[in-house]
Design a protein around this motif. Structure first.
Motif, PDB file in Angstrom:
ATOM      1  N   PRO A   1      -9.409  -0.289   3.800  1.00 39.31           N
ATOM      2  CA  PRO A   1     -10.774   0.649   3.255  1.00 39.31           C
ATOM      3  C   PRO A   1     -11.113   1.759   4.065  1.00 39.31           C
TER       4      PRO A   1
ATOM      5  N   ASP B   1      -1.817  -1.007   6.715  1.00 32.83           N
ATOM      6  CA  ASP B   1      -1.541  -0.255   5.844  1.00 32.83           C
ATOM      7  C   ASP B   1      -2.540  -0.793   4.625  1.00 32.83           C
ATOM      8  N   GLY B   2      -3.568  -0.208   4.429  1.00 35.75           N
ATOM      9  CA  GLY B   2      -4.484  -0.955   3.285  1.00 35.75           C
ATOM     10  C   GLY B   2      -5.880  -1.206   3.868  1.00 35.75           C
TER      11      GLY B   2
ATOM     12  N   GLY C   1      -8.826   5.408   5.114  1.00 32.36           N
ATOM     13  CA  GLY C   1      -8.029   4.666   4.281  1.00 32.36           C
ATOM     14  C   GLY C   1      -6.754   5.102   4.473  1.00 32.36           C
ATOM     15  N   THR C   2      -6.389   5.775   5.333  1.00 31.60           N
ATOM     16  CA  THR C   2      -4.858   5.784   5.864  1.00 31.60           C
ATOM     17  C   THR C   2      -4.592   4.795   6.949  1.00 31.60           C
ATOM     18  N   PRO C   3      -3.318   4.801   7.078  1.00 37.17           N
ATOM     19  CA  PRO C   3      -2.775   3.533   7.949  1.00 37.17           C
ATOM     20  C   PRO C   3      -3.493   3.905   9.508  1.00 37.17           C
TER      21      PRO C   3
ATOM     22  N   TYR D   1     -11.392   8.622  -1.278  1.00 37.80           N
ATOM     23  CA  TYR D   1     -11.747   8.011  -0.109  1.00 37.80           C
ATOM     24  C   TYR D   1     -13.430   8.081   0.446  1.00 37.80           C
TER      25      TYR D   1
ATOM     26  N   LEU E   1      -2.935  -6.730   0.159  1.00 32.70           N
ATOM     27  CA  LEU E   1      -3.655  -5.508   0.279  1.00 32.70           C
ATOM     28  C   LEU E   1      -4.006  -5.070   1.758  1.00 32.70           C
TER      29      LEU E   1
ATOM     30  N   ILE F   1     -10.173  -1.022  -2.815  1.00 31.67           N
ATOM     31  CA  ILE F   1     -10.740  -0.241  -1.493  1.00 31.67           C
ATOM     32  C   ILE F   1     -12.269   0.235  -1.545  1.00 31.67           C
TER      33      ILE F   1
ATOM     34  N   ARG G   1      -3.610  13.310   6.755  1.00 32.40           N
ATOM     35  CA  ARG G   1      -2.510  12.534   6.177  1.00 32.40           C
ATOM     36  C   ARG G   1      -1.719  13.311   5.118  1.00 32.40           C
TER      37      ARG G   1
ATOM     38  N   ASN H   1       1.749   3.558   1.883  1.00 27.08           N
ATOM     39  CA  ASN H   1       2.308   4.002   3.118  1.00 27.08           C
ATOM     40  C   ASN H   1       3.449   3.319   3.441  1.00 27.08           C
TER      41      ASN H   1
ATOM     42  N   GLU I   1      -1.493  11.512  11.294  1.00 26.61           N
ATOM     43  CA  GLU I   1      -2.134  12.389  10.583  1.00 26.61           C
ATOM     44  C   GLU I   1      -1.555  13.776  11.499  1.00 26.61           C
TER      45      GLU I   1
ATOM     46  N   THR J   1       7.135   1.802   6.977  1.00 27.71           N
ATOM     47  CA  THR J   1       5.657   2.111   6.853  1.00 27.71           C
ATOM     48  C   THR J   1       5.452   3.332   8.013  1.00 27.71           C
ATOM     49  N   THR J   2       5.023   4.307   7.282  1.00 27.82           N
ATOM     50  CA  THR J   2       4.886   5.546   8.320  1.00 27.82           C
ATOM     51  C   THR J   2       3.200   5.383   8.457  1.00 27.82           C
ATOM     52  N   TRP J   3       2.991   6.262   9.467  1.00 28.27           N
ATOM     53  CA  TRP J   3       1.552   6.412   9.905  1.00 28.27           C
ATOM     54  C   TRP J   3       1.163   7.896  10.532  1.00 28.27           C
TER      55      TRP J   3
ATOM     56  N   SER K   1       0.878  -1.207   0.030  1.00 29.19           N
ATOM     57  CA  SER K   1       0.060  -0.042   0.125  1.00 29.19           C
ATOM     58  C   SER K   1       0.942   1.195   0.246  1.00 29.19           C
TER      59      SER K   1
ATOM     60  N   ARG L   1      -2.604  -5.301   4.555  1.00 23.27           N
ATOM     61  CA  ARG L   1      -1.271  -5.216   5.288  1.00 23.27           C
ATOM     62  C   ARG L   1      -1.029  -4.872   6.568  1.00 23.27           C
ATOM     63  N   VAL L   2      -0.848  -5.738   7.408  1.00 28.21           N
ATOM     64  CA  VAL L   2      -0.574  -5.544   8.730  1.00 28.21           C
ATOM     65  C   VAL L   2       1.111  -5.814   9.109  1.00 28.21           C
TER      66      VAL L   2
END
Lengths: 357, 357, 357, 357
Positions: free
Chosen positions: D31, D28-29, D78-80, A115, D9, B349, A125, A4, A17, A13-15, A2, D11-12
């Motif tokens: 929905p 990440d991914g 929809g973001t992480p 989204y 898709l 998604i 984000r 991110n 907001e 992987t970044t996360w 994905s 993804r953890v």
């Protein structure tokens, strides 16, 4: 896979907001036995925070990174490194007026289109806030490549139309804009001040240099070193152009001039920017990126609300006048990540100690 | 994850060396029920083959594609599509002299450094021959995005220093160089001829346009639409620079000029090139790529052999004078693949028919 | 990421339908400088072809593999290895009656449900024919791990209810069923013959052994060595159960019995099957897989057609009575691929020659 | 691609050590527009915590999950999604004696072999503590698949040699061991108590059931639904065997008995366990996993220290007697993740609203 997550073996992987409680990065694939402490990371993060420039955002972003996993007694263990940065000085009410509005030049419209929902507070984000996590992860990548003798630095090549006239430096320049030409730097600072007073913003060009990179890094065909660097840099919010080596100027050269001829010991010139057929030559890797002006401007702009009705917006709040110089550690971070990833990928195809060679 | 595979859901792996028996591509992730025949692919492949230009390589590359799997009674089945192109007119002895030599501007040196071995015949895997497989796979991607109303075309924007003076076209121009400005095209052809006579080569700029792309494609943060496009295009052998929308010109703009203001129905301008915060706006996506001159030149160049001894090389054989126009379908193919991939990612998604919406 | 691609660094994509023109595999990520010829692969392929057993399918599958890329003068070059096997003796008319029918125990119904289209000829992509490509790719993996001293072999542990009574062998047994217990093997052959005469099929158990594997291969948490082996083996068409080490028997053991106590030089027992916490111990890796009977039986079965109408089917044609022994090289191939992938992944996190250690 | 990331898709990535400050997961991914609150997750986490059983670890693990990103006003964006669980009740001194010791049945030896370093406190990353993050991420997956009508539950099928004699339940049983047979459950509890008194531990079997899964999920060839489920379940620390449907029993069946014959409306039997050719049939998916006894036992065991010297270890501290029942939500979480991932993958290949179908 994905959007991110970045990298193949050195995976980040970044996360987070802009106005959530925290932001962070997980590195899955960091090799073991790398010396690592929060201090190693803090230096890069500090270069990203608002400085003493007249152009700087007054938002107090004292980003303090914590390492929550993957390090034991000062060394990485090979397990995921969790980097955690609490968001401070969050003022979410300042954004109430933007809940139903699309700001020109921002991702408001496109996030809504993608989204069907968006966190409107400070861009959510899509905020440049997200790059704090990249810088933190990039600092870990920097430690890995430093062990292999690779150095990465960036500097301001142009700002508000003012170009550097001095030669490419060998280390990151020390000034407030990381600009190697002190005379140009003074003019740039004046240009920033003018723009701020006019309620406007300006763009510029950042150059990134890699030194000490061994030959042989990069994959052929799709995941070429230059492809991965270009993708990494174009993935920074403000970047709209990337060139490697002599870049666009090569489009106007003849082959006899463009080709870097060889002699015993190496290449005579470096128009290729340290990469041939997608693989590093051992020479300096040279990149230039075009940064657009920051879209948040105080001047009135026409726009529409989320229902399609025309309206006018003027963006107050705490904003920088240019992404330079704060984008410089972000560019470095992305390049460090690409190099760390390719360094590990190259090791994987080399015979190791496991069968006695 | 290796360098010969591209895409996340629409995944293409290409294989084959310049002077091996064949080259090809496997598409793993092609959706079912797409109408597909070899004829659909052949058109793009034919645009890649040497044409009637004075600059063209006389190598007879009649690339005939065969579909070996994944299509049943004229429709894709969802299983891997194997595209197969036999290499013809292979003259491997022509390259005997290059076995121990590094050609300037080619990947000979870097492949040797990376792998400790290389197929020296015609550049092996680093040959532009490899792009035939990309073009074939891109043609399949094109069919998928066409179903969603998306069109992709490219044209020559500049060649040998001669720029197009006419507005951006709405379809791929018909001329031998796919140049929308017939006057400029004549000058470009003359420039190609001059270079050929001088034993030299020239560079240029290709512009790529996407029309009909829905808003919402692209991922935030790392796998932004512009990041993926830039990576895809920079992964083409000759490309050394990529810009999106107004690109490098944005570095010299003010924010008030750069921002694309909105009105009911859309954006007033398109400096962003159809992408905001990494996600498509629904407007035209505009890209420009800088192509370096072809490195194979007849003029004498200094180089070294694989033992480091200085020597001189003059590259005869069958070579083009510029990558334009043959690179044009390659650029299109890469963009089609990126769009097909993001189209599928976006579908993933979105709620589908599986829960009654 | 799609379902026809396997592995992280040693990545294999297979393609091809049972009754298409050919089938094959692309290996993207094969390290350079591995000695490789078609002969190396042919041996494993030959073990997969129908043998002289009364139970064997009379289909003439003389699978001749061609290497179309990635090998130069007898050694891998690091570029994709394309393995190509032409389908012979294809009799697609034999399947005309199955176009509108769902065969019990086959993927006919589920492929139709998934894709809305299917190549009904011989099961299309769902045919065991696909495993020829796996076996070919596995043979390349075997060469890589052999360099690190790792050997993989499998044998019949049970067939039609008849179990091996002799100890686990140290090499692949030589008999027609690769069964280490000659007495059991005779009974198994009789059992196969009985089933064939009854128009029926039988299941069995295959055991796979890895010897010489160094400690330290496998990832923690999700991509554990046992997880990847189990996924790899369960991804073979007929396999419905996998156990590692003492497997299901451990569910009835006490901890004091299950734990493999250590002494200087290693472990006293190997209930863990050579894997602890997902990482290899250096001991033998032991796996057992349950294979269901082949679903193609001559006896009449109730089923429905694609419109849902009840009907009756009896599957004639050329079918084996059991997947054993032909599944044995397939099991080996999957295990070889997993090990090659993890070997490369482990090298990536080890410091290599690139920084002088 | 590294070992701490799961899914294509959906993804953890999980992170965290047993005795570090916290543990967590990034999705990440995920929905957008899924209703999600910490409460949705807490329920599953609570089922994982030590209960009132005599066999339970007295360690106070009150796992309180915080959602740090990816949710806005009660819905995913929809973001992480960053899930954060602080470690409490950490007693790292308890492990001082284990710094130089390899505990039998644990990952101590293999982590040291793999990484050359390990966090010895409570098993570090190899601790079952890591599964808290999986359970949290699985709860998010559960919400996604619930929207498509899919339910997942697990129950105890066997413990310490005592088997359930009642039919497979239709919902998760309510008792302390989630055992559908109350009589068997009483005996199991007694068995746990006996083992605890003997300073020993016991193994068992968990069954997992999926109901309401639409047909068509799963990929052919390598990423079959059964392959992914088996890999997911075998990636849980204690699991050493997995079977789907009738599993190992199929090895002793004839084809005529094994095949699930069809009639209008579906399948007559379900020996296949709801999966044919790697793709779901629409019927119940049935899995059984063998769990080894917990390796931490109070009884004295022979082992070696990190220098290879023989020694004896007796593991005191706070440990469960069996992984059942706490492993039950972990099994469910892994299955939920696999299903969410395949649901999204299937949507990607289906035509969506983007082209009017």
């Amino acid at each position: 896979m994905s959007g991110n997550t970045f990298g193949t073996l050195f995976r980040v992987t970044t996360w987070g907001e802009s106005h959530g409680p925290a932001t962070g990065a997980i590195i899955d694939g960091c090799p073991p036995l790398i010396s690592l402490s929060a201090t190693d990371i803090q230096d890069d993060l500090d270069r990203r925070k608002p400085g003493g420039l007249p152009s700087a955002s007054p938002r107090r972003e004292e980003d303090i990174v914590e390492i929550l996993s993957g390090v034991f007694e000062g060394k990485t263990t090979g397990t995921p490194v969790s980097l955690f940065i609490r968001n401070r000085d969050v003022d979410e009410k300042a954004y109430d007026g933007l809940r139903t509005l699309f700001r020109p030049g921002h991702g408001d419209f496109t996030y809504q289109a993608k989204y069907g929902i968006r966190d409107h507070r400070g861009g959510g984000r899509a905020s440049a806030r997200e790059t704090a996590a990249r810088v933190a992860a990039g600092a870990v990548a920097r430690k890995i490549i430093a062990e292999a003798g690779i150095e990465v630095f960036a500097f301001t090549g142009e700002l508000g139309g003012i170009s550097v006239e001095t030669p490419r430096p060998a280390v990151r320049p020390a000034g407030p804009l990381y600009c190697p030409d002190p005379e140009a730097e003074q003019k740039m600072i004046a240009r920033l001040d003018e723009a701020r007073k006019a309620g406007d913003t300006i763009g510029g060009i950042v150059e990134i240099v890699v030194r000490g990179c061994p030959p042989g890094l990069g994959e052929p065909v799709f995941s070429k070193m230059d492809a991965d660097l270009a993708g990494a840099l174009m993935g920074i919010g403000s970047v709209k152009g990337v060139e490697i080596g002599a870049g666009f100027a090569l489009a106007r050269m003849k082959g006899s001039r463009c080709n870097d001829q060889m002699e015993t010991g190496g290449f005579r010139t470096n128009n290729a920017g340290g990469i041939l057929a997608g693989i590093t030559t051992g020479g300096e890797i040279i990149m230039r990126v075009a940064c657009k002006p920051i879209p948040s401007i105080a001047r009135k702009q026409d726009t529409v609300d989320i229902f399609g009705n025309p309206t006018v917006v003027s963006i107050g709040g705490r904003h920088d006048v240019a992404v330079i110089p704060r984008i410089i550690p972000v560019c470095e971070a992305m390049v460090c990540m690409v190099l760390a990833d390719h360094l590990l990928r190259q090791r994987a195809i080399q015979r190791g100690a496991d069968h006695g060679e």
